[in-house]
Design a protein around this motif. Structure first.
Motif, PDB file in Angstrom:
ATOM      1  N   ASN A 186       0.794  -1.230   0.000  1.00  0.00           N
ATOM      2  CA  ASN A 186       0.000   0.000   0.000  1.00  0.00           C
ATOM      3  C   ASN A 186       0.824   1.275   0.000  1.00  0.00           C
ATOM      4  N   ALA A 187       2.093   1.215  -0.430  1.00  0.00           N
ATOM      5  CA  ALA A 187       2.870   2.447  -0.580  1.00  0.00           C
ATOM      6  C   ALA A 187       2.183   3.358  -1.594  1.00  0.00           C
ATOM      7  N   SER A 188       1.974   4.622  -1.217  1.00  0.00           N
ATOM      8  CA  SER A 188       1.206   5.512  -2.089  1.00  0.00           C
ATOM      9  C   SER A 188       1.823   6.903  -2.208  1.00  0.00           C
ATOM     10  N   SER A 189       3.062   7.094  -1.671  1.00  0.00           N
ATOM     11  CA  SER A 189       3.660   8.424  -1.696  1.00  0.00           C
ATOM     12  C   SER A 189       5.169   8.292  -1.563  1.00  0.00           C
ATOM     13  N   THR A 190       5.885   9.284  -2.077  1.00  0.00           N
ATOM     14  CA  THR A 190       7.339   9.291  -1.917  1.00  0.00           C
ATOM     15  C   THR A 190       7.737   9.553  -0.461  1.00  0.00           C
ATOM     16  N   ARG A 191       6.768   9.761   0.428  1.00  0.00           N
ATOM     17  CA  ARG A 191       7.089   9.954   1.851  1.00  0.00           C
ATOM     18  C   ARG A 191       7.699   8.695   2.471  1.00  0.00           C
ATOM     19  N   ILE A 192       7.506   7.537   1.821  1.00  0.00           N
ATOM     20  CA  ILE A 192       8.095   6.307   2.345  1.00  0.00           C
ATOM     21  C   ILE A 192       9.610   6.333   2.263  1.00  0.00           C
ATOM     22  N   LEU A 193      10.167   7.216   1.406  1.00  0.00           N
ATOM     23  CA  LEU A 193      11.618   7.339   1.267  1.00  0.00           C
ATOM     24  C   LEU A 193      12.143   8.340   2.293  1.00  0.00           C
ATOM     25  N   GLU A 194      13.362   8.148   2.742  1.00  0.00           N
ATOM     26  CA  GLU A 194      13.951   9.086   3.678  1.00  0.00           C
ATOM     27  C   GLU A 194      14.160  10.438   2.991  1.00  0.00           C
ATOM     28  N   ASP A 195      14.332  11.472   3.775  1.00  0.00           N
ATOM     29  CA  ASP A 195      14.557  12.813   3.213  1.00  0.00           C
ATOM     30  C   ASP A 195      15.801  12.819   2.337  1.00  0.00           C
ATOM     31  N   LEU A 196      15.674  13.416   1.156  1.00  0.00           N
ATOM     32  CA  LEU A 196      16.807  13.490   0.242  1.00  0.00           C
ATOM     33  C   LEU A 196      17.775  14.574   0.711  1.00  0.00           C
ATOM     34  N   SER A 197      19.052  14.231   0.672  1.00  0.00           N
ATOM     35  CA  SER A 197      20.080  15.203   1.031  1.00  0.00           C
ATOM     36  C   SER A 197      20.395  16.065  -0.190  1.00  0.00           C
ATOM     37  N   THR A 198      20.064  17.340  -0.124  1.00  0.00           N
ATOM     38  CA  THR A 198      20.249  18.221  -1.278  1.00  0.00           C
ATOM     39  C   THR A 198      21.084  19.436  -0.869  1.00  0.00           C
ATOM     40  N   PRO A 199      22.433  19.293  -0.835  1.00  0.00           N
ATOM     41  CA  PRO A 199      23.284  20.432  -0.459  1.00  0.00           C
ATOM     42  C   PRO A 199      23.065  21.621  -1.391  1.00  0.00           C
ATOM     43  N   THR A 200      23.018  22.781  -0.824  1.00  0.00           N
ATOM     44  CA  THR A 200      22.771  23.990  -1.626  1.00  0.00           C
ATOM     45  C   THR A 200      24.004  24.859  -1.766  1.00  0.00           C
ATOM     46  N   VAL A 201      25.092  24.554  -1.035  1.00  0.00           N
ATOM     47  CA  VAL A 201      26.292  25.381  -1.139  1.00  0.00           C
ATOM     48  C   VAL A 201      26.974  25.070  -2.460  1.00  0.00           C
ATOM     49  N   PRO A 202      27.114  26.057  -3.356  1.00  0.00           N
ATOM     50  CA  PRO A 202      27.721  25.765  -4.664  1.00  0.00           C
ATOM     51  C   PRO A 202      29.230  25.591  -4.565  1.00  0.00           C
ATOM     52  N   GLY A 203      29.768  24.744  -5.443  1.00  0.00           N
ATOM     53  CA  GLY A 203      31.199  24.553  -5.554  1.00  0.00           C
ATOM     54  C   GLY A 203      31.723  25.251  -6.789  1.00  0.00           C
ATOM     55  N   SER A 204      32.825  24.772  -7.317  1.00  0.00           N
ATOM     56  CA  SER A 204      33.449  25.403  -8.485  1.00  0.00           C
ATOM     57  C   SER A 204      33.249  24.603  -9.764  1.00  0.00           C
ATOM     58  N   LEU A 205      32.798  23.328  -9.658  1.00  0.00           N
ATOM     59  CA  LEU A 205      32.630  22.473 -10.842  1.00  0.00           C
ATOM     60  C   LEU A 205      31.314  22.784 -11.540  1.00  0.00           C
ATOM     61  N   ARG A 206      31.373  22.809 -12.865  1.00  0.00           N
ATOM     62  CA  ARG A 206      30.151  22.983 -13.656  1.00  0.00           C
ATOM     63  C   ARG A 206      29.975  21.752 -14.547  1.00  0.00           C
ATOM     64  N   CYS A 207      28.752  21.227 -14.596  1.00  0.00           N
ATOM     65  CA  CYS A 207      28.462  20.023 -15.403  1.00  0.00           C
ATOM     66  C   CYS A 207      27.158  20.223 -16.165  1.00  0.00           C
ATOM     67  N   PRO A 208      27.032  19.585 -17.353  1.00  0.00           N
ATOM     68  CA  PRO A 208      25.730  19.575 -18.025  1.00  0.00           C
ATOM     69  C   PRO A 208      24.687  18.899 -17.137  1.00  0.00           C
ATOM     70  N   LEU A 209      23.446  19.361 -17.229  1.00  0.00           N
ATOM     71  CA  LEU A 209      22.355  18.811 -16.436  1.00  0.00           C
ATOM     72  C   LEU A 209      21.289  18.260 -17.377  1.00  0.00           C
ATOM     73  N   CYS A 210      20.988  16.960 -17.229  1.00  0.00           N
ATOM     74  CA  CYS A 210      19.953  16.351 -18.075  1.00  0.00           C
ATOM     75  C   CYS A 210      19.385  15.129 -17.369  1.00  0.00           C
ATOM     76  N   LEU A 211      18.099  14.954 -17.488  1.00  0.00           N
ATOM     77  CA  LEU A 211      17.405  13.749 -17.015  1.00  0.00           C
ATOM     78  C   LEU A 211      16.245  13.561 -17.972  1.00  0.00           C
ATOM     79  N   SER A 212      16.401  12.640 -18.961  1.00  0.00           N
ATOM     80  CA  SER A 212      15.457  12.611 -20.078  1.00  0.00           C
ATOM     81  C   SER A 212      15.321  11.200 -20.638  1.00  0.00           C
ATOM     82  N   ASN A 213      14.119  10.878 -21.096  1.00  0.00           N
ATOM     83  CA  ASN A 213      13.887   9.627 -21.811  1.00  0.00           C
ATOM     84  C   ASN A 213      14.234   9.748 -23.285  1.00  0.00           C
ATOM     85  N   ASN A 214      14.546  10.959 -23.739  1.00  0.00           N
ATOM     86  CA  ASN A 214      14.805  11.185 -25.159  1.00  0.00           C
ATOM     87  C   ASN A 214      16.290  11.396 -25.419  1.00  0.00           C
ATOM     88  N   ASP A 215      16.764  12.625 -25.388  1.00  0.00           N
ATOM     89  CA  ASP A 215      18.186  12.864 -25.624  1.00  0.00           C
ATOM     90  C   ASP A 215      18.647  14.032 -24.778  1.00  0.00           C
TER      91      ASP A 215
END
Length: 1020
Positions: A112-141
């Motif tokens: 009966n899992a029905s929400s992403t609340r079942i997962l622990e809190d995602l760690s999302t650091p906000t302090v920027p560093g010096s590295l730059r990378c392309p950003l993509c998350l896609s089913n296409n290209d």
């Protein structure tokens, strides 16, 4: 690659089991969303599971900057219960992956899992560093992906493709982002989360080289009210440069609609989605959809009829003007893949005509004879307006009272594969074949389960056996070793042997009630079981260890399956009875031996020969072979030669035992073209039985590149016959000379002379570049004129029937051939008549060297017993072996007289290629016949290689039907009667009774249009 293309029509329910079973939440989701939408919630449907199944939850979330990818799988599962578990595959900073898995049986809808609340809190650091990378998350290209500043701690730019495969999930997810560590290891080596399989590819070659395509086939008749239809499919990883295709064909006839759907990989050029309305009514209407693409994985993504089918006008007032006006004509109405007997009549629209025909659809794993009766807007047999192909589907239309009624067409092929029990049920598609008149369709399936593994054997094809309803036999059912079989013979309609899944015959083994004190080696393998292999603790009701080999033979199928496991009864050399005494299942003969040392002294090898000229569109080809037990110390050899000439190839194959030393598989390009090309494959092995297992042309032949035509014109010929008046062709650019020669191949049971005319890139008689031997085959070429050689009629005949001793049968040769110098022409005919059945074997062609002109008739047995007689002729003028019927023999036989019955009863039977055992009829012999005969005669030569099994009445108690005769014309004969017979099974060739280069030489060659599963070989 998912080896099991499974297509499900949404809204079609299955019968629920009548015993208690869980109801589970069911759903499949894969989506890319913004992080700001978290937490996400979802709703699902429900599914009634099989008895013993539990409910599963699989949730995987990939976090990449402001984007997330969410995968959810819910449903029934055979796996053991598992408490809810959260697992971090990658924790960031940057890219992170977390999963949730749960398997339960404590109540309905417990997943009966029905929400992403079942997962622990995602760690999302906000302090920027010096590295730059392309950003993509896609089913296409990910072309021109924007760059992002990575969080502190991210030291590496990730660029990869995650291939996600699960129940209803198939995604190639392109990922670019920031990672805390270098390398292609976003998943930390994880290959599966629950039932979700995962793999990871990184670098420049991420996937453009080979597309993944939706793959499926469907052939179904539905009511119009069921539309629109939706479907899900399996998938397939294509070859480099192949694209994805999809083809849908809809035929509406009144309130019924037929849909043919096929998807997969193709070498065809890209084609924009095209909708064609072949016929729009009134009456029958036909629409098709064809699409070929290479713009992305799974680009053949049509999933509903909604975009290509317009419902007919209903009776709503606003649409009344669109309805056709009824006329006075009444026509039978039918749309069926089975039959149209007693079809009801309907009133046709005004101005229409009655149609009665069969649409034969072949290709893209579709094999259908669709019977159509109804109303059309024009008379005649032109329902498709001349259309011959729709995508990969070939279309042929037959009208008239005899449409398809003369001979059945059956699904055909064989397959074997080892799978995990958890992968059941399995689904498959097969090839097809046209049967002889009177034959029916058969299908046999055998499932052998040993612990977590199951071996599937499947055979389909034509048969002379009598009809019987589908029969499921559970030979053994236990938590450890279980065996179940299915057999069916039918004649009620084309392709009636339509079992396409293990679902109707497979029941999960009973649950284990506890573990006992016995531990046994565990193995289920075709390759052999290791010494001191792993052991398993047996269930409490298993008290003994089993160790044996199950040998399966029949229907073009050969397999030796090694089995070690737990049983509830003792097994020994004298009590080896895993199959409970069963010796045949459908066409399969089974033999069981215990103790692996029984076959350790000598190898068994695949054995047989084949030669055939084929159009390149028929390639790749596949085949099966017989087997032979070699002498001690001998190995197994595979030799395949492919000669390409224009749009045709000549394939020469030989398999068997050899004294030569082992060498690895070797592919040699003797000549590469343009124009004529020659390539060969050789291998010698001793590592295991049947190791010479080459079964397809795939490892050494690919379609030639398209080349522009040049200015040279050459005759084109590729045949064992004469090349008189061969047509000319334009040679490809780079071919500047014409070749004309004869290739001779001798060795490895191959005797062949191939006349070749075609284009070459250099002058001279050197097509083979000096090659004189390929494996066991000696090869030579001769480009000199052959004026001193005879031309003879060539062909073979094999017939089983009735009354061949009284009524002459046509004996027409298939072709002609140019003989070797000093060879003469021959024709040989053998008649065997046992009363109720007769057999004829005939051969025409060139003789062996040294034969003399001669003609004669020999009578080996006469009434009151069986009639066995032969006619032979050797002659030395062109095409002199020209007898056109068996009257040349019958006119020299004494006229039969009707004798009163005697007191002796005998079994009577004559069979080609198989034993008379259990297939004979008992008859009362004529007076004077005092004994029964039972024996086999093996005949070789003149393009024939066959064994006759014979039973019948005899006038004297002789053991030898042929006396001392060892030859019959061109044929060598070896007889073994009931008291003399040895084991000749190992001597059967790959193509019994096939002329070396005639169409009959393809008997036994199984061409699969689709693979059933990995390791399983499109059911021929």
């Amino acid at each position: 690659m998912n080896p099991m293309p499974v297509l499900t029509l949404l809204g079609v329910s299955t019968l629920l089991p009548c015993v208690p079973a869980l109801i589970c939440q069911r759903g499949r989701i894969q989506t890319v969303r913004n992080e700001s939408e978290l937490p996400l919630e979802w709703g699902t449907g429900e599914k009634a599971c099989e008895v013993g199944e539990g409910c599963q939850d699989v949730v995987m979330l990939l976090h990449n900057g402001p984007l997330i990818n969410l995968v959810i799988i819910k449903g029934c599962i055979k796996a053991e219960d598992q408490e809810p578990r959260v697992t971090w595959l990658s924790t960031g900073p940057g890219l992170s992956v977390v999963s949730y898995t749960h398997v339960c049986r404590h109540g309905d809808l417990c997943n009966n899992a029905s929400s992403t609340r079942i997962l622990e809190d995602l760690s999302t650091p906000t302090v920027p560093g010096s590295l730059r990378c392309p950003l993509c998350l896609s089913n296409n290209d990910c072309e021109n992906a924007p760059e992002q500043v990575c969080p502190v701690g991210s030291i590496y730019c990730y660029n990869g493709v995650l291939r996600l495969r699960g129940e209803g999930i198939r995604t190639n997810l392109k990922v670019q982002g920031c990672m805390a560590q270098p390398g292609c290891n976003l998943l930390n080596g994880t290959t599966a989360v629950g039932t979700l399989d995962m793999s990871e590819n990184c670098g420049l070659q991420l996937g453009p080289q080979a597309l993944d395509c939706n793959s499926a086939s469907l052939d179904i008749v539905k009511d119009v009210s069921d539309l629109h239809l939706s479907w899900t499919t399996g998938w397939k990883t294509c070859e480099a440069d192949e694209g994805c295709y999809e083809t849908v064909m809809l035929i509406q006839n009144g309130q019924e609609i037929h849909m043919a759907l096929t998807k997969g990989c193709t070498s065809s050029v890209n084609r924009e989605a095209q909708l064609t309305r072949h016929r729009t009514g009134p009456g029958i209407s036909i629409v098709s959809y064809v699409h070929v693409c290479r713009n992305g994985d799974f680009c053949n993504d049509l999933s509903s009829t909604e975009t290509l089918w317009i419902p007919p006008p209903d009776t709503a007032p606003s649409l009344l003007l669109l309805l056709p006006v009824p006329g006075t004509l009444r026509c039978p109405h039918c749309l069926s893949t089975r039959d149209c007997e007693n079809a009801p009549e309907q009133v046709c629209p005004e101005g229409t005509h009655c149609y009665n025909g069969v649409l034969r659809l072949r290709g893209g794993a579709i094999a259908t004879n669709l019977r159509v009766q109804g109303c059309t807007s024009q008379p005649g047999c032109g329902l498709l307006n001349g259309t011959k192909t729709i995508g990969p589907i070939g279309v042929r239309e037959d009208c008239g009272p005899q449409s398809g009624a003369q001979a059945l067409e059956c699904r055909s092929g064989w397959a074997e594969g080892l799978r995990k029990v958890s992968s059941l049920p399995l689904d498959w598609t097969t090839a097809w074949e046209t049967c002889k008149i009177g034959e029916g369709c058969q299908e046999t399936a055998l499932l052998i389960q040993n612990g977590p593994l199951v071996n599937l054997v499947l055979i389909k094809g034509c048969t002379a056996e009598e009809d019987h309803k589908p029969q499921i036999t559970r030979h053994r059912l236990s938590p450890s070793l279980s065996i179940v079989s299915y057999s069916h013979v039918c004649r009620h309609w084309d392709f009636c042997n339509d079992l396409s899944s293990t679902h109707p015959l497979w029941l999960p083994p009973p649950p284990v009630e506890g573990l006992g004190n016995v531990s046994c080696p565990f193995c289920l393998s075709k390759d052999g079981c290791p010494q001191n292999g792993p052991k398993q603790v047996c269930p409490v009701d298993s008290s003994h260890c089993y160790s044996g080999v199950l040998s399966l033979r029949g229907g073009g199928f050969i397999s030796d399956l090694k089995v070690q496991g737990c049983t509830s009864q003792s097994q020994s050399q004298s009590d080896c009875n895993l199959l409970n005494g069963i010796q045949t299942i459908g066409p399969i003969k089974l033999h069981e031996s215990c103790g692996f040392h029984l076959a350790a002294e000598s190898l068994k090898c695949q054995h047989g020969t084949l030669e055939a000229v084929q159009h390149i569109s028929k390639l790749p080809l596949q085949w099966t072979a017989e087997q032979k037990t070699c002498n001690v110390g001998e190995g197994c050899q595979d030799t395949l030669v492919i000669i390409e000439n224009g749009e045709h190839v000549n394939l020469v194959l030989t398999k068997g035992c050899t004294a030569a030393e082992d060498h690895k598989a070797k592919v040699t390009e003797h000549r590469t073209g343009p124009g004529l090309a020659v390539i060969s494959y050789t291998r010698v092995c001793r590592e295991k039985d049947l190791c010479n297992d080459l079964s397809t042309t795939v490892p050494l032949w690919a379609p030639p590149p398209v080349t522009a035509p040049g200015n040279t014109r050459c005759p084109l010929c590729f045949t064992a016959q004469a090349c008189e008046n061969a047509p000319e062709q334009f040679c490809p650019a780079g071919s500047t000379h014409c070749y004309s020669g004869v290739l001779s191949l001798r060795g490895g049971e191959i005797i062949s002379k191939l006349k070749v005319q075609g284009c070459m890139s250099q002058p001279g008689c050197n097509l083979l570049n000096g090659t004189q031997k390929i494996g066991p085959v000696d090869v030579s070429e001769d480009c000199s004129p052959r004026s001193n050689s005879l031309t003879c009629h060539r062909g073979t005949m094999l017939k089983i029937g009735n009354g061949f001793a009284e009524k002459a049968v046509e004996w027409t040769p298939l072709s002609s051939q140019v003989c070797e110098p000093d060879e003469i022409c021959q024709e040989t005919l053998l008649l065997i008549d046992v009363g109720q059945k007769s057999a004829l074997l005939g051969s025409k062609g060139c003789s062996s060297l040294g034969a003399q002109n001669d003609v004669g008739v020999s009578i080996f047995s006469r009434p009151p017993g069986m009639v066995v007689a032969s006619y032979t002729r050797f002659c030395s003028s062109n095409l002199c072996n020209a007898a056109s019927s068996t009257s040349v023999l019958l006119s020299n036989l004494p006229r039969p007289e009707v004798l009163p019955p005697g007191s002796v009863k005998c079994p009577v039977c004559v069979q080609l290629f198989r034993s008379c055992f259990q297939t004979s009829d008992f008859v009362t012999c004529p007076r004077g016949a005092t004994h029964c005969y039972r024996g086999d005669i093996a005949l070789r030569g003149g393009g024939l290689s066959s064994t006759l099994s014979i039973q019948g009445c005899m006038a004297s108690p002789v053991k030898s039907l042929l006396g001392n005769s060892k030859t019959i014309g061109i044929l060598s004969a070896k007889e073994s009667s009931e008291n003399e017979r040895g084991d000749e099974d190992d001597e059967k060739p790959l193509l019994d009774g096939a002329s070396a280069s005639s169409p009959a030489s393809m008997l036994g060659l199984l061409v699969l249009l689709s693979s059933l599963c990995a390791g399983i070989c499109p059911l021929h």
